[in-house]
Write a protein that holds these residues in place. Sequence first.
Motif, short mmCIF file in Angstrom:
data_model
loop_
_atom_site.label_atom_id
_atom_site.label_comp_id
_atom_site.label_asym_id
_atom_site.label_seq_id
_atom_site.Cartn_x
_atom_site.Cartn_y
_atom_site.Cartn_z
N GLN A 173 52.85 16.20 13.52
CA GLN A 173 51.72 14.90 14.45
C GLN A 173 50.19 14.81 13.26
O GLN A 173 49.22 15.72 12.92
CB GLN A 173 50.57 14.83 15.77
N PHE A 174 49.08 14.16 13.28
CA PHE A 174 48.94 13.31 12.22
C PHE A 174 48.21 12.02 12.90
O PHE A 174 48.46 10.62 12.68
CB PHE A 174 49.28 12.91 10.74
N CYS A 175 46.59 12.45 13.24
CA CYS A 175 46.07 11.61 14.02
C CYS A 175 44.41 11.17 13.31
O CYS A 175 44.37 12.17 12.85
CB CYS A 175 45.41 12.01 15.63
N GLN A 176 43.99 9.30 13.39
CA GLN A 176 43.06 9.91 12.59
C GLN A 176 41.90 8.88 13.45
O GLN A 176 42.26 7.89 14.84
CB GLN A 176 43.73 7.97 11.36
N ILE A 177 40.67 9.32 13.48
CA ILE A 177 39.41 8.78 14.57
C ILE A 177 38.92 8.33 12.99
O ILE A 177 38.66 8.51 11.67
CB ILE A 177 39.09 10.12 15.35
N CYS A 178 38.82 6.47 13.00
CA CYS A 178 38.15 5.35 12.29
C CYS A 178 37.27 4.89 12.86
O CYS A 178 36.73 4.84 14.30
CB CYS A 178 38.92 4.57 12.76
N PHE A 179 35.42 5.18 12.32
CA PHE A 179 34.70 4.64 12.77
C PHE A 179 34.55 3.91 11.18
O PHE A 179 34.38 3.20 9.74
CB PHE A 179 33.54 5.18 12.35
N VAL A 180 33.50 2.23 11.60
CA VAL A 180 33.42 1.43 10.87
C VAL A 180 31.96 1.01 10.59
O VAL A 180 31.42 1.04 12.40
CB VAL A 180 33.65 0.10 10.89
N GLY A 181 31.03 0.50 9.79
CA GLY A 181 29.78 -0.27 9.94
C GLY A 181 29.86 -1.77 10.39
O GLY A 181 29.45 -2.09 9.39
N ILE A 191 28.97 3.90 3.05
CA ILE A 191 28.72 4.46 3.56
C ILE A 191 30.02 5.70 3.17
O ILE A 191 31.05 5.22 2.53
CB ILE A 191 29.61 3.90 4.99
N THR A 192 30.09 6.83 3.48
CA THR A 192 30.01 8.16 2.28
C THR A 192 29.97 8.90 3.11
O THR A 192 30.06 9.49 4.39
CB THR A 192 29.27 8.19 0.86
N GLU A 219 37.70 3.31 2.94
CA GLU A 219 38.52 2.69 2.39
C GLU A 219 37.52 1.30 3.07
O GLU A 219 36.67 1.40 3.94
CB GLU A 219 39.86 2.50 3.82
N LEU A 220 37.89 -0.23 2.68
CA LEU A 220 37.72 -0.54 2.69
C LEU A 220 38.37 -2.25 3.27
O LEU A 220 39.38 -2.70 3.06
CB LEU A 220 37.00 -1.65 1.11
N SER A 221 37.72 -2.39 4.11
CA SER A 221 38.25 -3.47 5.49
C SER A 221 38.74 -4.69 4.88
O SER A 221 37.68 -4.79 4.28
CB SER A 221 38.19 -3.48 6.82
N ASP A 222 39.25 -6.40 5.18
CA ASP A 222 39.52 -6.92 4.82
C ASP A 222 38.22 -7.57 4.95
O ASP A 222 38.11 -8.67 4.03
CB ASP A 222 40.47 -7.95 5.61
N PHE A 229 37.91 7.20 7.70
CA PHE A 229 39.00 7.60 8.62
C PHE A 229 39.08 9.20 8.35
O PHE A 229 39.40 9.75 7.22
CB PHE A 229 40.69 7.24 8.06
N PHE A 230 38.68 9.95 9.64
CA PHE A 230 39.07 11.77 9.74
C PHE A 230 39.96 11.32 10.40
O PHE A 230 40.72 11.54 11.39
CB PHE A 230 38.11 12.15 10.39
N GLY A 231 40.68 11.75 9.39
CA GLY A 231 43.10 12.91 9.74
C GLY A 231 42.47 14.36 9.78
O GLY A 231 42.26 15.22 9.80
N ILE A 232 43.60 14.43 11.86
CA ILE A 232 43.33 16.06 11.48
C ILE A 232 44.91 15.76 11.86
O ILE A 232 45.45 14.97 12.39
CB ILE A 232 42.75 16.27 13.04
N ARG A 233 45.57 16.63 11.62
CA ARG A 233 47.12 17.06 11.73
C ARG A 233 46.84 18.35 12.50
O ARG A 233 46.42 19.23 12.23
CB ARG A 233 47.35 17.83 9.85
#
Length: 430
Positions: A173-181, A191-192, A219-222, A229-233
């Motif tokens: 499984q690959f789950c992503q935790i996304c934070f946005v400013g 943000i880096t 990434e940049l949103s629209d 995106f913090f991806g965890i396998r």
Amino acid sequence: MESMAVSRTYLVVLLSGLVFVLQLGVVNAGGSVNDSNTLITDILTGYNTMTRPTSIQSDPVNVSVMLNMKSIQDFDEVFGRFSILGSLVTKWNDPSLVWTPGQYGGIETLVLPFTSIWYPALILSSASSTSNTITQSWNKVIISYTGDVKFTVSNLIESKCDVNVKNYPFDLQFCQICFVGSGYSEDQLNITSEKSKVSMNNLKPNVLWQVTDSEIIRELSDNGEVELFFGIRLQRKSSGVVTVVLLPILMLGMLNVFVFLLVPESGERIGYCITTLLAIAVYMTIVADMLPQSADPVPVICFKLMVDMIISTMIVLTTILNLKVFNKREDEPVPKWLISLYFFCKCTKCKKKNQRRNSINVLPFKHVSSNGTDSNGMSAREVKLKEELDQTEPNWQEISRFIDWVSFYGYNMASLISFAVFVLATSMAE
């Protein structure tokens, strides 16, 4: 002597005064309560929490974010919910929070409520519930005299996760935790991430899942906002599922074919088949409860259970038809095609047995040469078997036993092949 005593007295007084001065300096280096109050008042007077902390407002605020993962709290495959216990560390520099430690008793750091100053409000855009922020009212920020600010938030982070259970129970499984400013574009809030992977130095093992790898994607949103995106396998620890689900399914599939070893006179064949069929149906229900309601793609184990259900259904039908064959009247003739098939399989079986023997004992038969073959090239045993088969035709009971023999080996082979294909398809898939 008196001068020496006076000199010693002066020396003791001098040393005592020096120790007092050093102690006073150490105390002053730590700062007093008044120094802290004065410092807080000075740096917060006129401070506007709504203004971005940059000397030139056209410049972006550089924010560094890092996720420290401590444990996996829950991973619900059915509802697609992934929750971890971790801490989000945010760092930035605020020029308005710079001071000289010497002016405030040597104080170099301050700990204040995060609402006292400007801070980047990072929103959890992948939240699985209505709560999209992990900050709490009691969270603090650590401010250095250079203006560097560190904001650490430790909380339960619940995120959505697209579950792929095609190779269950050997799935990855690959789950992503996304934070946005939220509220700031890249030109205002840059943000880096400090590292390329999620920090797992204090990660505790989980009984069901093992973390194999992680990654961080920016990434940049629209609308121009920066997303991290913090991806965890994750890899499922399949030993429990293999013991509880797969091995019983294999044993049920093999146990199902043993119905053909029961004698027809016992009257237990139909009940035995139906019981095994219901047991497979129960395991289909158990596996369905473990999988998402809208699994896409369909898990391979569902096809495996469906094949087992089809095999079990065919065994029930074969048993019913075979019982009908066994109980046919003796005066009812056996079809020629069935007799031919019976003789063919029986001759093939006897020929394989003869090929495994190291030598053949040749008996005196008619039309047999000295080398043990007749004029047609047949061995003595084959000639004898042919003569016996020509003289005796099988009855319905022998045909029934023949069907039992073919069904036992055929369905047993089908069960083993379906299980082997399932294991290979799930364990070797990427």
